[in-house]
Design a protein around this motif. Structure first.
Motif, short mmCIF file in Angstrom:
data_model
loop_
_atom_site.label_atom_id
_atom_site.label_comp_id
_atom_site.label_asym_id
_atom_site.label_seq_id
_atom_site.Cartn_x
_atom_site.Cartn_y
_atom_site.Cartn_z
N GLU A 1 14.76 -23.58 59.74
CA GLU A 1 15.34 -22.52 58.91
C GLU A 1 14.49 -21.25 58.90
O GLU A 1 14.94 -20.21 58.44
CB GLU A 1 15.53 -23.05 57.48
N ILE A 2 13.26 -21.33 59.39
CA ILE A 2 12.33 -20.21 59.26
C ILE A 2 11.42 -20.16 60.48
O ILE A 2 11.14 -21.19 61.09
CB ILE A 2 11.51 -20.33 57.96
N THR A 3 10.99 -18.97 60.83
CA THR A 3 10.01 -18.83 61.91
C THR A 3 8.60 -18.94 61.33
O THR A 3 8.40 -18.68 60.13
CB THR A 3 10.16 -17.46 62.61
N ALA B 1 7.36 -17.46 57.65
CA ALA B 1 6.71 -18.37 56.71
C ALA B 1 5.35 -17.81 56.30
O ALA B 1 5.00 -17.80 55.12
CB ALA B 1 6.55 -19.76 57.34
N HIS B 2 4.60 -17.31 57.27
CA HIS B 2 3.28 -16.75 56.97
C HIS B 2 3.41 -15.50 56.09
O HIS B 2 2.63 -15.31 55.15
CB HIS B 2 2.53 -16.43 58.26
N ILE C 1 8.00 -26.26 59.00
CA ILE C 1 6.92 -25.28 58.93
C ILE C 1 6.45 -25.22 57.48
O ILE C 1 7.26 -25.29 56.56
CB ILE C 1 7.43 -23.90 59.42
N HIS C 2 5.16 -25.10 57.29
CA HIS C 2 4.62 -25.06 55.93
C HIS C 2 3.34 -24.25 55.86
O HIS C 2 2.62 -24.11 56.85
CB HIS C 2 4.39 -26.47 55.39
N ASN C 3 3.09 -23.70 54.69
CA ASN C 3 1.87 -22.94 54.42
C ASN C 3 0.92 -23.77 53.59
O ASN C 3 1.34 -24.46 52.66
CB ASN C 3 2.18 -21.65 53.64
N HIS C 4 -0.34 -23.64 53.90
CA HIS C 4 -1.41 -24.15 53.04
C HIS C 4 -2.03 -22.91 52.41
O HIS C 4 -2.49 -22.02 53.12
CB HIS C 4 -2.46 -24.92 53.84
#
Length: 172
Positions: A31-33, A37-38, A65-68
């Motif tokens: 759903e996101i690049t 996301a960044h 995709i995920h952010n920390h």
């Protein structure tokens, strides 16, 4: 980043307790690049964590995709410590992350009621195992279906191996 955060703690004489906090901001698969996301992670950090030292890392190592987002527990701007609570999560972190996702037409987690799972419970569910809460819920549900009255409910629970304590207004 860690050296900078430690220097901030020393400057404000707040080196005890929680060193830093870690937020994971996840997105629905496909759903996101990584770039968007960044960008959302950085926007979140700028809006919610203004005055705190923050590191945003965007991972593409999973199907989602995920952010920390790691941040210092002490604000460099004010010297105050961040205090994590259910309110700071739901009314702050979660609310802002959902708002940013809505701005970009991205999915958000819809509430299903109740409290979320701890990380250990989530890991057990991912492995297809039952948590003690799952087992307790099952046992209570079965006993409630069979119980003729409250006393009988207690007997059924005790037959399953539970101990009922009546030391206060509310049995446990």
């Amino acid at each position: 980043a860690a050296k900078t955060m430690i220097a901030t703690k020393k400057k404000h004489e707040k080196t005890d307790g929680v060193a830093a906090y870690h937020i994971i901001q996840s997105f629905k698969p496909d759903e996101i690049t990584p770039e968007l996301a960044h960008e959302l992670g950085n926007r979140f950090a700028a809006e919610y964590l203004d005055g705190y030292e923050v590191v945003v890392g965007t991972h593409i190592d999973k199907d989602h995709i995920h952010n920390h987002i790691a941040f210092n527990s002490v604000s460099d701007a004010t010297g105050l410590k961040y205090h994590s609570s259910p309110e700071s999560y739901y009314q702050g972190i979660r609310a802002l992350s959902d708002k940013l996702c809505r701005e970009y037409g991205l999915s958000i987690i819809m509430e299903t009621g109740g409290k979320g799972l701890s990380y250990a419970e989530w890991k057990m569910r991912q492995a297809g195992l039952y948590t003690y809460k799952d087992l307790l819920e099952q046992d209570v549900s079965e006993a409630l279906l069979l119980a003729l009255d409250i006393g009988n409910f207690y007997e059924l629970m005790e037959a399953k191996g539970y101990t009922i304590q009546h030391h206060s207004k509310y049995p446990s």
